[in-house]
Enzyme design. Structure first.
Site, short mmCIF file in Angstrom:
data_model
loop_
_atom_site.label_atom_id
_atom_site.label_comp_id
_atom_site.label_asym_id
_atom_site.label_seq_id
_atom_site.Cartn_x
_atom_site.Cartn_y
_atom_site.Cartn_z
N VAL A 1 -20.93 6.51 -30.83
CA VAL A 1 -20.84 5.32 -29.97
C VAL A 1 -21.13 4.05 -30.77
O VAL A 1 -20.39 3.07 -30.70
CB VAL A 1 -21.82 5.44 -28.77
CG1 VAL A 1 -21.74 4.20 -27.90
CG2 VAL A 1 -21.52 6.69 -27.95
N ARG B 1 -30.00 8.01 -41.69
CA ARG B 1 -29.63 8.24 -43.10
C ARG B 1 -28.83 7.06 -43.63
O ARG B 1 -27.68 6.84 -43.22
CB ARG B 1 -28.77 9.52 -43.20
CG ARG B 1 -29.52 10.77 -42.75
CD ARG B 1 -28.56 11.87 -42.41
NE ARG B 1 -27.82 11.61 -41.20
CZ ARG B 1 -26.84 12.38 -40.71
NH1 ARG B 1 -26.47 13.47 -41.37
NH2 ARG B 1 -26.22 12.08 -39.59
N LYS C 1 -29.00 8.49 -21.35
CA LYS C 1 -29.20 9.10 -20.03
C LYS C 1 -30.43 9.99 -19.99
O LYS C 1 -31.15 10.05 -19.00
CB LYS C 1 -27.97 9.89 -19.60
CG LYS C 1 -27.63 11.01 -20.56
CD LYS C 1 -26.17 11.33 -20.58
CE LYS C 1 -25.72 11.54 -22.00
NZ LYS C 1 -24.33 11.57 -22.23
N GLU D 1 -25.10 0.92 -18.19
CA GLU D 1 -23.82 1.41 -17.62
C GLU D 1 -23.27 2.62 -18.37
O GLU D 1 -22.71 3.54 -17.79
CB GLU D 1 -22.79 0.26 -17.67
CG GLU D 1 -21.46 0.60 -17.04
CD GLU D 1 -21.57 0.82 -15.54
OE1 GLU D 1 -21.95 -0.10 -14.81
OE2 GLU D 1 -21.27 1.95 -15.09
N ILE E 1 -16.42 4.45 -17.18
CA ILE E 1 -16.17 4.15 -15.75
C ILE E 1 -17.22 3.17 -15.21
O ILE E 1 -18.41 3.48 -15.25
CB ILE E 1 -16.20 5.44 -14.90
CG1 ILE E 1 -15.30 6.51 -15.50
CG2 ILE E 1 -15.81 5.14 -13.47
CD1 ILE E 1 -15.43 7.87 -14.83
N GLY F 1 -12.93 19.98 -29.84
CA GLY F 1 -13.93 18.91 -29.98
C GLY F 1 -14.50 18.44 -28.66
O GLY F 1 -15.21 17.44 -28.60
N LYS G 1 -27.59 12.59 -15.30
CA LYS G 1 -26.73 11.57 -14.70
C LYS G 1 -26.92 11.53 -13.18
O LYS G 1 -26.92 10.47 -12.57
CB LYS G 1 -25.27 11.85 -15.05
CG LYS G 1 -25.00 11.65 -16.55
CD LYS G 1 -23.69 12.27 -16.94
CE LYS G 1 -23.35 12.03 -18.40
NZ LYS G 1 -22.20 12.83 -18.86
#
Ligand SMILES: NC(=O)c1ccc[n+]([C@@H]2O[C@H](COP(=O)([O-])OP(=O)(O)OC[C@H]3O[C@@H](n4cnc5c(N)ncnc54)[C@H](OP(=O)(O)O)[C@@H]3O)[C@@H](O)[C@H]2O)c1
Length: 441
Positions: free
Chosen positions: A15, A47, A107, A131, A138, A189, A207
């Site tokens: 992210v 790292r 979360k 969010e 979403i 993945g 969540k």
């Protein structure tokens, strides 16, 4: 132009690296929307030497000292995309108490100890936005936190874990078993090397806690959420669901209710359930997420999109960064956590739902009556019964037979007691599966 809003980025993985890319690619637009440019003043990682591809950022910004970065005077906003409880909790509490706004996708931390963060935000008069922590790209938390604040939310039903939705969708499409579908998800993945958090429902439960807290103005933690994963769902369950015009989804359900004394309560649960193909969530396939909100005045609302992935999650992070940056420039802070309702959490045993119970029984006269008697003794009313031959023999031939029973709505505890007693009957060889059935038939 006004002086920049200075950002400390904690974490530069899946992210974080997309946050860096988007901040760079959209810097002009973001500055125009905010009224001031955004500037990354430091990036904390574990790292230093890790290959992060060609990130559009100065190498000198990287540090392994996250706390030192947070404490710097030239940091206005802290973006946390590391994950986990500690050290993230300590970092964010420190930042918020010092009046620095926080944007986080964490979360696990919010569901475990959101109170620590909200309290620190109140103490430091800082913004706390998250969010990205539920359903990735979403827009869902701000609609619950802001847009629906004039309404009364009664129920939230969601598919909030992409990995399990991919697995269940694959089982439904191909007839594969759980292990085979998990293998495919891992190859593509969609599942991590250790898929426990996803397939056992921990991720969805975190969540669910965040969604329920916002929807019902009550502090709900992951420990308040009843959780079951999808590892026990079999190809036979999926086939049985199909025969009923249903599909199986891992659902998070948060709903208002009343206890025996008439006081309002909330129940929050995560478990696989059959839903009719006509339900709006039935067509949510692949690794997509969707959340169905039922509110008093607004009626039914559906939120749908990509619930994970670097870029979709970074989109949600940046939306929050724009909001907190604007607030800083305006010298205001968003409304803080709203937990005034403080509803009691209803135990799972009192949750009301329908059930699909498959039994392997001796194929003898009177078996059906004995089984039906057990359901009746626990006040669980039977809606339909389907009988087949488990071993492929003729019905009534003395071989085992399969009984599939669907009940009307009953409390979870009554169904558990029914199943317990069925296990003890000598005519019941095994209770092959018990699945909840949600949504109108
Ligand atoms: N991935 C998704 O699709 C997604 C979706 C929604 C929410 N989220 C949430 O977003 C957060 C980040 O997820 P991710 O997938 O980006 O994780 P990730 O790829 O594993 O990245 C984690 C980052 O944190 C850094 N880090 C770990 N421990 C650290 C420490 N002690 N000090 C400083 N930095 C440290 C790592 O440094 P190195 O790079 O040096 O290892 C890495 O850059 C989690 O809370 C996750 O639940 C993720």
């Amino acid at each position: 132009m006004t002086s920049p809003v200075r950002l400390a980025l904690l974490g530069c993985g899946t992210v974080g690296s997309e946050v860096v890319r988007l901040l760079h690619e959209q810097s002009t637009d973001l500055a125009a929307r905010i009224g001031a440019p955004l500037e990354i003043v430091g990036i904390a990682v574990r790292r230093l030497g890790r290959d992060r591809g060609a990130l559009p950022v100065d190498e000198a910004l990287f540090t392994t000292d996250a706390l030192g970065l947070i404490k710097r005077d030239d940091v206005d906003v802290v973006i946390e995309v590391v994950g986990g409880i500690e050290p993230a909790r300590g970092w964010l509490v420190e930042a918020l108490r010092a009046g620095k706004s926080v944007v986080t996708a964490n979360k696990a931390l919010l569901a475990e100890d959101g109170a620590a963060l909200h309290d620190a935000a109140t103490e430091g008069r800082a913004d706390l936005y998250y969010e990205a922590s539920v359903a990735g790209a979403i827009p869902l938390l701000r609609p619950l936190r802001d847009s629906l604040h004039g309404d009364r939310v009664n129920r939230v039903t969601g598919i909030v874990n992409g990995t399990t939705n991919f697995i269940l969708s694959a089982m439904d499409a191909t007839g594969a078993g759980f292990a085979e579908a998990l293998e495919e998800a891992t190859e593509l993945g969609y599942a991590e090397a250790d898929p426990t958090a996803d397939v056992e429902g921990f991720d969805a439960a975190a969540k669910a806690a965040i969604l329920a807290s916002l929807a019902f103005h009550t502090r709900i933690t992951a420990a308040d959420v009843h959780r079951e994963g999808i590892t026990e769902v079999t190809a036979a369950d999926v086939a049985s669901a199909k025969a009923m015009g249903c599909t199986i989804k891992l659902l998070c359900i948060a709903a208002r209710g009343r206890d025996a004394a008439g006081s309002e309560t909330v129940s929050v649960r995560v478990h696989p359930a059959m839903i009719p193909l006509t339900h709006p969530l039935a067509s949510v396939g692949d690794a997509f997420n969707a959340v169905f909100v039922e509110a008093e005045a607004a009626g039914q609302l559906m939120f749908y999109g990509r619930g994970a992935g670097g870029a979709p999650t970074a989109s949600a992070v940046l939306g929050d960064v724009v909001a907190v940056a604007r607030n800083r420039l305006a010298g205001v802070r968003a409304a803080s956590e709203s937990a005034y309702a403080d509803l009691a959490v209803r135990p799972m045993g009192e949750a009301l739902t329908r059930y699909h119970v498959s039994l392997d029984v001796a194929d003898r006269p009177g078996v059906l009556a004995s089984v039906a008697g057990v359901f009746a003794r626990h006040d669980v009313s039977i809606a339909t019964v389907r009988q087949g031959s488990a071993g492929g023999g003729r019905p009534g031939s003395g071989d085992d037979a399969e009984l599939v029973i669907v009940t009307h709505v009953a409390p979870d505890a009554a169904l558990a007691a029914t199943v317990g007693e069925l296990h003890g009957l000598d005519i019941v060889r095994s209770v092959t599966s018990v699945l909840r059935v949600e949504g109108e038939a």
